[in-house]
Design a protein around this motif. Sequence first.
Motif, PDB file in Angstrom:
ATOM      1  N   THR A 147       0.840  -1.199   0.000  1.00 30.40           N
ATOM      2  CA  THR A 147       0.000   0.000   0.000  1.00 30.40           C
ATOM      3  C   THR A 147       0.879   1.254   0.000  1.00 30.40           C
ATOM      4  OG1 THR A 147      -0.103  -0.045   2.426  1.00 30.40           O
ATOM      5  CG2 THR A 147      -1.905  -1.114   1.228  1.00 30.40           C
ATOM      6  N   ILE A 148       0.291   2.362  -0.401  1.00 31.21           N
ATOM      7  CA  ILE A 148       1.007   3.630  -0.465  1.00 31.21           C
ATOM      8  C   ILE A 148       1.336   4.119   0.940  1.00 31.21           C
ATOM      9  CG2 ILE A 148       0.718   6.087  -1.011  1.00 31.21           C
ATOM     10  CD1 ILE A 148      -0.750   5.270  -3.506  1.00 31.21           C
ATOM     11  N   GLY A 149       2.565   4.592   1.123  1.00 25.43           N
ATOM     12  CA  GLY A 149       2.988   5.128   2.404  1.00 25.43           C
ATOM     13  C   GLY A 149       3.682   6.467   2.250  1.00 25.43           C
ATOM     14  N   LEU A 150       4.349   6.886   3.309  1.00 25.95           N
ATOM     15  CA  LEU A 150       5.017   8.190   3.339  1.00 25.95           C
ATOM     16  C   LEU A 150       5.991   8.376   2.178  1.00 25.95           C
ATOM     17  CD1 LEU A 150       5.911  10.851   4.772  1.00 25.95           C
ATOM     18  CD2 LEU A 150       7.577   9.458   6.029  1.00 25.95           C
ATOM     19  N   VAL A 151       6.810   7.359   1.908  1.00 26.52           N
ATOM     20  CA  VAL A 151       7.838   7.505   0.863  1.00 26.52           C
ATOM     21  C   VAL A 151       7.188   7.644  -0.508  1.00 26.52           C
ATOM     22  CG1 VAL A 151       9.915   6.518  -0.164  1.00 26.52           C
ATOM     23  CG2 VAL A 151       9.458   6.182   2.271  1.00 26.52           C
ATOM     24  N   ASP A 152       6.152   6.867  -0.767  1.00 28.20           N
ATOM     25  CA  ASP A 152       5.443   6.981  -2.053  1.00 28.20           C
ATOM     26  C   ASP A 152       4.889   8.385  -2.247  1.00 28.20           C
ATOM     27  OD1 ASP A 152       5.257   3.975  -2.960  1.00 28.20           O
ATOM     28  OD2 ASP A 152       4.671   4.007  -0.852  1.00 28.20           O
ATOM     29  N   ILE A 153       4.294   8.926  -1.198  1.00 30.55           N
ATOM     30  CA  ILE A 153       3.722  10.271  -1.274  1.00 30.55           C
ATOM     31  C   ILE A 153       4.823  11.308  -1.512  1.00 30.55           C
ATOM     32  CG2 ILE A 153       2.660  12.071   0.158  1.00 30.55           C
ATOM     33  CD1 ILE A 153       0.846   9.928   1.308  1.00 30.55           C
ATOM     34  N   THR A 154       5.958  11.110  -0.854  1.00 33.35           N
ATOM     35  CA  THR A 154       7.055  12.080  -0.971  1.00 33.35           C
ATOM     36  C   THR A 154       7.682  12.050  -2.355  1.00 33.35           C
ATOM     37  OG1 THR A 154       7.513  11.742   1.378  1.00 33.35           O
ATOM     38  CG2 THR A 154       9.187  12.867   0.095  1.00 33.35           C
ATOM     39  N   ILE A 155       7.865  10.837  -2.897  1.00 37.73           N
ATOM     40  CA  ILE A 155       8.522  10.695  -4.201  1.00 37.73           C
ATOM     41  C   ILE A 155       7.498  10.698  -5.335  1.00 37.73           C
ATOM     42  CG2 ILE A 155      10.073   9.181  -5.540  1.00 37.73           C
ATOM     43  CD1 ILE A 155      11.359   8.270  -3.030  1.00 37.73           C
ATOM     44  N   GLY A 156       6.228  10.779  -4.998  1.00 37.16           N
ATOM     45  CA  GLY A 156       5.165  10.689  -5.993  1.00 37.16           C
ATOM     46  C   GLY A 156       5.248  11.703  -7.115  1.00 37.16           C
ATOM     47  N   TRP A 157       5.901  12.835  -6.873  1.00 38.67           N
ATOM     48  CA  TRP A 157       6.036  13.859  -7.915  1.00 38.67           C
ATOM     49  C   TRP A 157       6.650  13.281  -9.187  1.00 38.67           C
ATOM     50  CZ3 TRP A 157      10.839  14.936  -9.906  1.00 38.67           C
ATOM     51  CH2 TRP A 157      11.940  14.451  -9.182  1.00 38.67           C
ATOM     52  N   MET A 158       7.546  12.275  -9.033  1.00 40.44           N
ATOM     53  CA  MET A 158       8.239  11.712 -10.185  1.00 40.44           C
ATOM     54  C   MET A 158       7.284  11.050 -11.162  1.00 40.44           C
ATOM     55  SD  MET A 158      11.929  10.094  -9.233  1.00 40.44           S
ATOM     56  CE  MET A 158      11.185   8.556  -8.751  1.00 40.44           C
ATOM     57  N   ALA A 159       6.231  10.423 -10.633  1.00 39.93           N
ATOM     58  CA  ALA A 159       5.300   9.687 -11.483  1.00 39.93           C
ATOM     59  C   ALA A 159       4.589  10.599 -12.480  1.00 39.93           C
ATOM     60  CB  ALA A 159       4.280   8.951 -10.623  1.00 39.93           C
ATOM     61  N   ASN A 160       4.631  11.894 -12.226  1.00 37.45           N
ATOM     62  CA  ASN A 160       3.980  12.855 -13.103  1.00 37.45           C
ATOM     63  C   ASN A 160       4.988  13.770 -13.797  1.00 37.45           C
ATOM     64  OD1 ASN A 160       1.782  14.235 -14.283  1.00 37.45           O
ATOM     65  ND2 ASN A 160       1.817  15.763 -12.673  1.00 37.45           N
ATOM     66  N   LEU A 161       5.880  14.354 -13.020  1.00 41.43           N
ATOM     67  CA  LEU A 161       6.763  15.383 -13.580  1.00 41.43           C
ATOM     68  C   LEU A 161       7.877  14.835 -14.457  1.00 41.43           C
ATOM     69  CD1 LEU A 161       7.105  18.064 -10.748  1.00 41.43           C
ATOM     70  CD2 LEU A 161       5.708  18.098 -12.818  1.00 41.43           C
ATOM     71  N   ILE A 162       8.256  13.567 -14.287  1.00 42.69           N
ATOM     72  CA  ILE A 162       9.298  13.012 -15.151  1.00 42.69           C
ATOM     73  C   ILE A 162       8.860  13.086 -16.615  1.00 42.69           C
ATOM     74  CG2 ILE A 162      10.383  10.837 -15.865  1.00 42.69           C
ATOM     75  CD1 ILE A 162      11.848  12.145 -13.573  1.00 42.69           C
ATOM     76  N   SER A 163       7.591  12.792 -16.895  1.00 44.74           N
ATOM     77  CA  SER A 163       7.101  12.866 -18.282  1.00 44.74           C
ATOM     78  C   SER A 163       7.111  14.307 -18.796  1.00 44.74           C
ATOM     79  CB  SER A 163       5.693  12.280 -18.388  1.00 44.74           C
ATOM     80  OG  SER A 163       4.762  13.043 -17.643  1.00 44.74           O
ATOM     81  N   VAL A 164       6.860  15.252 -17.900  1.00 47.04           N
ATOM     82  CA  VAL A 164       6.924  16.674 -18.265  1.00 47.04           C
ATOM     83  C   VAL A 164       8.361  17.056 -18.607  1.00 47.04           C
ATOM     84  CG1 VAL A 164       6.616  19.033 -17.403  1.00 47.04           C
ATOM     85  CG2 VAL A 164       4.911  17.265 -16.874  1.00 47.04           C
ATOM     86  N   PHE A 165       9.301  16.604 -17.778  1.00 46.15           N
ATOM     87  CA  PHE A 165      10.714  16.925 -18.005  1.00 46.15           C
ATOM     88  C   PHE A 165      11.224  16.294 -19.299  1.00 46.15           C
ATOM     89  CE2 PHE A 165      11.682  17.502 -13.164  1.00 46.15           C
ATOM     90  CZ  PHE A 165      10.831  18.590 -13.152  1.00 46.15           C
ATOM     91  N   ILE A 166      10.766  15.067 -19.600  1.00 47.79           N
ATOM     92  CA  ILE A 166      11.169  14.398 -20.840  1.00 47.79           C
ATOM     93  C   ILE A 166      10.677  15.200 -22.038  1.00 47.79           C
ATOM     94  CG2 ILE A 166      10.795  12.362 -22.297  1.00 47.79           C
ATOM     95  CD1 ILE A 166      10.650  10.698 -19.711  1.00 47.79           C
ATOM     96  N   GLU A 167       9.426  15.638 -21.979  1.00 49.22           N
ATOM     97  CA  GLU A 167       8.854  16.394 -23.097  1.00 49.22           C
ATOM     98  C   GLU A 167       9.617  17.692 -23.346  1.00 49.22           C
ATOM     99  OE1 GLU A 167       4.509  18.228 -24.457  1.00 49.22           O
ATOM    100  OE2 GLU A 167       4.612  16.505 -23.103  1.00 49.22           O
ATOM    101  N   ILE A 168      10.089  18.306 -22.287  1.00 41.65           N
ATOM    102  CA  ILE A 168      10.776  19.595 -22.420  1.00 41.65           C
ATOM    103  C   ILE A 168      12.250  19.433 -22.810  1.00 41.65           C
ATOM    104  CG2 ILE A 168      11.515  21.666 -21.154  1.00 41.65           C
ATOM    105  CD1 ILE A 168       8.920  21.345 -19.476  1.00 41.65           C
ATOM    106  N   THR A 169      12.929  18.450 -22.208  1.00 33.64           N
ATOM    107  CA  THR A 169      14.381  18.321 -22.424  1.00 33.64           C
ATOM    108  C   THR A 169      14.772  17.174 -23.348  1.00 33.64           C
ATOM    109  OG1 THR A 169      14.735  16.799 -20.561  1.00 33.64           O
ATOM    110  CG2 THR A 169      14.765  19.164 -20.077  1.00 33.64           C
TER     111      THR A 169
END
Length: 223
Positions: A147-169
């Motif tokens: 189940t999702i815990g503290l670490v997942d919530i903290t690192i969760g930004w990657m699951a979304n922003l990595i695709s944004v960063f790929i599109e830009i760079t």
Amino acid sequence: MSEVKLFRTWSSPYALRIVWALELKGIDYETIFEDLSNKSQLLLQYNPVHKKVPVLVHNGKVISESLVIIEYIEDTWKDTPLLPEDPYERATARFWAKFNDDKLLPSIWQVFVTQGKEQEEAIPVATENLSFIEEDLKGKKFFGGQTIGLVDITIGWMANLISVFIEITGINLIDADKFPLLFGWMQNFSDVPVIKESWPPHDKLVIKFRAIRESYLSADVPK
């Protein structure tokens, strides 16, 4: 009756952590969206030290800083725990949450806002940090286990922003072959309804972060 208010912006990954924590625990709350270019008097009153989001107000009590807020939520609402019961496992989760904020996120950000030689030097640092959390995922669906815990919530930004960063760079730091566990985790995390429903619009994020990157790069150009 409990009154919970969350001050956030539409795009802040730090504020999203609080959205996820509240939603996963089924806590009713009111959202107040802030414009950080024109901060409200309430935000400045509630967070005079940092003057930024997220800020949680619970029955008039004010808590700021995302990791501190999550700990407060965890201590206040016991259902759907985000931290394990075992003291060592709790300490380990806090270690990786802090590792994200102190090491992982800044190293990936450095790749995003640089170019040329500086970017080339930043990539191995980010890759090494990613390898650490790849190792921690072995045998687990989420950092928190099943189940999702503290670490997942903290690192969760990657699951979304990595695709944004790929599109830009055009740079993909989390290749499925190199980091299969992280790649799979990003998909598993994004598939959770509470997470999926909360993502900011992708196109708006691309516009926002492209402008941020360009401002960093233009600041480095000799005048």
